[in-house]
Design a protein around this motif. Structure first.
Motif, PDB file in Angstrom:
ATOM      1  N   LEU A  20       0.793  -1.221   0.000  1.00  0.00           N
ATOM      2  CA  LEU A  20       0.000   0.000   0.000  1.00  0.00           C
ATOM      3  C   LEU A  20       0.831   1.280   0.000  1.00  0.00           C
ATOM      4  O   LEU A  20       0.276   2.371  -0.069  1.00  0.00           O
ATOM      5  CB  LEU A  20      -0.926  -0.001   1.226  1.00  0.00           C
ATOM      6  CG  LEU A  20      -1.781  -1.268   1.389  1.00  0.00           C
ATOM      7  CD1 LEU A  20      -2.697  -1.128   2.596  1.00  0.00           C
ATOM      8  CD2 LEU A  20      -2.577  -1.565   0.135  1.00  0.00           C
ATOM      9  N   LEU A  21       2.151   1.123   0.083  1.00  0.00           N
ATOM     10  CA  LEU A  21       3.011   2.308   0.059  1.00  0.00           C
ATOM     11  C   LEU A  21       2.822   3.090  -1.234  1.00  0.00           C
ATOM     12  O   LEU A  21       2.888   2.539  -2.331  1.00  0.00           O
ATOM     13  CB  LEU A  21       4.472   1.884   0.216  1.00  0.00           C
ATOM     14  CG  LEU A  21       4.881   1.348   1.587  1.00  0.00           C
ATOM     15  CD1 LEU A  21       6.266   0.696   1.508  1.00  0.00           C
ATOM     16  CD2 LEU A  21       4.878   2.463   2.622  1.00  0.00           C
ATOM     17  N   PRO A  24      -2.842   6.362  -3.545  1.00  0.00           N
ATOM     18  CA  PRO A  24      -3.580   7.607  -3.280  1.00  0.00           C
ATOM     19  C   PRO A  24      -4.702   7.377  -2.272  1.00  0.00           C
ATOM     20  O   PRO A  24      -5.885   7.585  -2.540  1.00  0.00           O
ATOM     21  CB  PRO A  24      -4.125   7.973  -4.676  1.00  0.00           C
ATOM     22  CG  PRO A  24      -4.314   6.649  -5.347  1.00  0.00           C
ATOM     23  CD  PRO A  24      -3.178   5.792  -4.856  1.00  0.00           C
ATOM     24  N   VAL A  25      -4.327   6.945  -1.087  1.00  0.00           N
ATOM     25  CA  VAL A  25      -5.268   6.643  -0.013  1.00  0.00           C
ATOM     26  C   VAL A  25      -4.615   7.061   1.303  1.00  0.00           C
ATOM     27  O   VAL A  25      -3.453   6.734   1.565  1.00  0.00           O
ATOM     28  CB  VAL A  25      -5.606   5.134   0.055  1.00  0.00           C
ATOM     29  CG1 VAL A  25      -6.572   4.856   1.197  1.00  0.00           C
ATOM     30  CG2 VAL A  25      -6.183   4.644  -1.269  1.00  0.00           C
ATOM     31  N   ALA A  26      -5.360   7.787   2.134  1.00  0.00           N
ATOM     32  CA  ALA A  26      -4.908   8.100   3.482  1.00  0.00           C
ATOM     33  C   ALA A  26      -5.384   6.984   4.405  1.00  0.00           C
ATOM     34  O   ALA A  26      -6.583   6.692   4.464  1.00  0.00           O
ATOM     35  CB  ALA A  26      -5.472   9.440   3.931  1.00  0.00           C
ATOM     36  N   LEU A  27      -4.460   6.355   5.106  1.00  0.00           N
ATOM     37  CA  LEU A  27      -4.777   5.191   5.929  1.00  0.00           C
ATOM     38  C   LEU A  27      -4.662   5.516   7.412  1.00  0.00           C
ATOM     39  O   LEU A  27      -3.687   6.136   7.840  1.00  0.00           O
ATOM     40  CB  LEU A  27      -3.826   4.033   5.618  1.00  0.00           C
ATOM     41  CG  LEU A  27      -3.857   3.432   4.216  1.00  0.00           C
ATOM     42  CD1 LEU A  27      -2.739   2.403   4.078  1.00  0.00           C
ATOM     43  CD2 LEU A  27      -5.209   2.784   3.938  1.00  0.00           C
ATOM     44  N   LEU A 308      -5.561  -7.754  -2.924  1.00  0.00           N
ATOM     45  CA  LEU A 308      -5.477  -6.999  -1.679  1.00  0.00           C
ATOM     46  C   LEU A 308      -5.339  -5.502  -1.953  1.00  0.00           C
ATOM     47  O   LEU A 308      -6.032  -4.680  -1.349  1.00  0.00           O
ATOM     48  CB  LEU A 308      -4.298  -7.500  -0.854  1.00  0.00           C
ATOM     49  CG  LEU A 308      -4.385  -8.980  -0.453  1.00  0.00           C
ATOM     50  CD1 LEU A 308      -3.124  -9.398   0.292  1.00  0.00           C
ATOM     51  CD2 LEU A 308      -5.608  -9.250   0.391  1.00  0.00           C
ATOM     52  N   LEU A 309      -4.444  -5.155  -2.867  1.00  0.00           N
ATOM     53  CA  LEU A 309      -4.266  -3.743  -3.206  1.00  0.00           C
ATOM     54  C   LEU A 309      -5.550  -3.157  -3.778  1.00  0.00           C
ATOM     55  O   LEU A 309      -5.991  -2.070  -3.394  1.00  0.00           O
ATOM     56  CB  LEU A 309      -3.115  -3.611  -4.201  1.00  0.00           C
ATOM     57  CG  LEU A 309      -2.688  -2.212  -4.629  1.00  0.00           C
ATOM     58  CD1 LEU A 309      -1.201  -2.208  -4.982  1.00  0.00           C
ATOM     59  CD2 LEU A 309      -3.490  -1.742  -5.840  1.00  0.00           C
ATOM     60  N   TRP A 310      -6.192  -3.910  -4.671  1.00  0.00           N
ATOM     61  CA  TRP A 310      -7.399  -3.378  -5.303  1.00  0.00           C
ATOM     62  C   TRP A 310      -8.603  -3.401  -4.380  1.00  0.00           C
ATOM     63  O   TRP A 310      -9.557  -2.637  -4.587  1.00  0.00           O
ATOM     64  CB  TRP A 310      -7.682  -4.122  -6.598  1.00  0.00           C
ATOM     65  CG  TRP A 310      -6.901  -3.529  -7.737  1.00  0.00           C
ATOM     66  CD1 TRP A 310      -5.809  -4.055  -8.353  1.00  0.00           C
ATOM     67  CD2 TRP A 310      -7.137  -2.263  -8.340  1.00  0.00           C
ATOM     68  NE1 TRP A 310      -5.338  -3.186  -9.308  1.00  0.00           N
ATOM     69  CE2 TRP A 310      -6.141  -2.080  -9.335  1.00  0.00           C
ATOM     70  CE3 TRP A 310      -8.083  -1.256  -8.152  1.00  0.00           C
ATOM     71  CZ2 TRP A 310      -6.079  -0.945 -10.114  1.00  0.00           C
ATOM     72  CZ3 TRP A 310      -8.013  -0.110  -8.939  1.00  0.00           C
ATOM     73  CH2 TRP A 310      -7.023   0.033  -9.909  1.00  0.00           C
TER      74      TRP A 310
END
Length: 414
Positions: A20-21, A24-27, A308-310
């Motif tokens: 996930l590095l 375009p997502v704030a985790l 997982l990424l998607w």
């Protein structure tokens, strides 16, 4: 400018976080107890601790996170987090499967009732409070029945019953299983054993990804098992090699079941039994998550889609993944099957890794550990993942590598 969506990610494994590095997502990550926080701290806006199995505790944490920066979605990465996560989605009104949907996926009896009501392929079943209830059901289904905990997972407590003489042992096996999953807080003494008509044939699974109720079937997987009485999964092949119209029947049954329970977001692993003549595709289970047994990894090899990424991107951006190019024609996993006892040596790993097509050997036991009898997925030990030009070649490579690994055991002292 549209702000980057904010996702609450509950208990991801380290290998998932690494994917996930840079997305375009704030985790915000709910910390996995006992795990290393270094990668979590580097990946996420914030890392928080919460009891992810307790809906109230997780909701309190999610409310505090939401107040700091509004959440857009929430995703659970472990079976026990799924129901608490669904409560968060409902209460906060963010993207994620609702509690009613997840409860249906995790309660096999409720799922069976709903699929029957909606005309989706299911099977005869009965919720049993006593062994006598199961005996009555067996008399109505002389071809055999399968007992399982109504809310079990990983094959826990599964036992085939062919005749009345097997029933007592099977009932003891099923009721002795550790199957009280966190979403279910029954204090009424309600029956917990589901009896199902035994279905012969071949079992498959459909790996899928959903975004706002639109399902994409990514792959159909062929399953191998230890056979009766417990049917523990021992390997998988992708693609399944099903010809039409059988492939369409299996896929349609799975996606119809997801529609029936109101599944809208993220990965799903739906198990389907196909009769020997190919005329009947029956949904066995719906898992409101990615499949276990490294199926997400096999799916990435055979479709090019990183499930997982998607899953994270689908929840965060409310959009399905684009099409992808396969990385390999086939992929397979095979589990090792050592004799029960105390492990004295593990040999042949280097030889296994040298087999053409082998990707990895994983989850091996170590000397001094105990190998339990193969009763469910939780007491397996060791696997081999391989790829090849097709599923047959990948499966052959995995089996050849597994044969080179010797896990030597000795009986434990009584």
């Amino acid at each position: 400018m549209t702000s980057v969506p904010h996702l609450l990610l509950v208990c991801p494994r380290t290998d998932i976080l690494g994917k996930l590095l840079g997305l375009p997502v704030a985790l915000t990550v709910v910390h996995r107890p006992g795990g290393d926080r270094e990668l979590e701290e580097a990946t996420a806006l914030r890392v928080v601790d919460a009891d992810f199995q307790d809906p109230d505790a997780l909701l309190a944490t999610a409310r505090e996170v939401h107040a700091r920066r509004p959440l857009d979605a929430v995703l659970g990465m472990t079976e026990l987090s799924l129901y608490p996560v669904s409560v968060v989605a409902d209460v906060l009104g963010v993207r994620g499967n609702g509690a009613a949907t997840v409860a249906l996926a995790q309660n096999k009896a409720a799922m069976r009732r709903l699929l029957h009501e909606r005309g989706v392929s299911s099977t005869a079943h009965r919720l049993c409070a006593t062994a006598g209830d199961a005996a009555e059901f067996l008399r109505d289904h002389p071809g055999g029945i399968v007992l399982k905990p109504v809310d079990g997972n990983g094959g826990t407590g599964v036992h085939l019953v062919r005749d009345a003489g097997e029933l007592a042992a099977a009932w003891a096996w099923t009721t002795g299983a550790k199957a009280a999953w966190a979403w279910s807080k029954e204090a009424t003494g309600a029956p917990r054993v589901l009896a199902e008509e035994y279905l012969s044939g071949q079992e498959f699974s459909v790996e899928s990804l959903s975004a706002d109720g639109r399902h994409r079937a990514l792959m159909v997987t062929r399953k191998y098992s230890s056979g009766p009485p417990h049917f523990v999964e021992t390997g998988h092949d992708q693609p399944a090699g099903l010809a039409e119209p059988a492939c369409t029947a299996v896929t349609s049954a799975a996606l119809d079941a997801l529609d029936a329970i109101g599944y809208r977001w993220g990965p799903a692993h739906t198990e389907v039994m196909l009769s020997a003549d190919g005329a009947r595709a029956t949904v066995v289970e719906i898992n409101a998550r990615q499949g276990g047994d490294q199926l997400w990894e096999l799916t990435q090899h055979t479709t090019g889609t990183d499930l997982l990424l998607w899953s994270v991107l689908a929840l965060a951006h409310a959009a399905p993944p684009p099409g992808s190019a396969p990385l390999a024609g086939g992929a397979a996993i095979r589990y090792l099957r050592p004799a029960p006892g105390r492990v004295t040596a593990v040999e042949g790993v280097d030889e296994a890794l040298a087999v053409d097509g082998v990707i990895r050997v994983g989850e091996l036991c170590r000397p001094g550990q105990t190998v339990a009898p193969l009763g469910d997925s939780w007491n397996r030990t060791g696997y081999v993942v391989a790829t090849g030009p097709d599923a047959k070649a990948a499966g052959a490579a995995a089996e050849a590598a597994a044969a080179r690994i010797a896990i030597r055991t000795e009986p434990e002292a009584q």
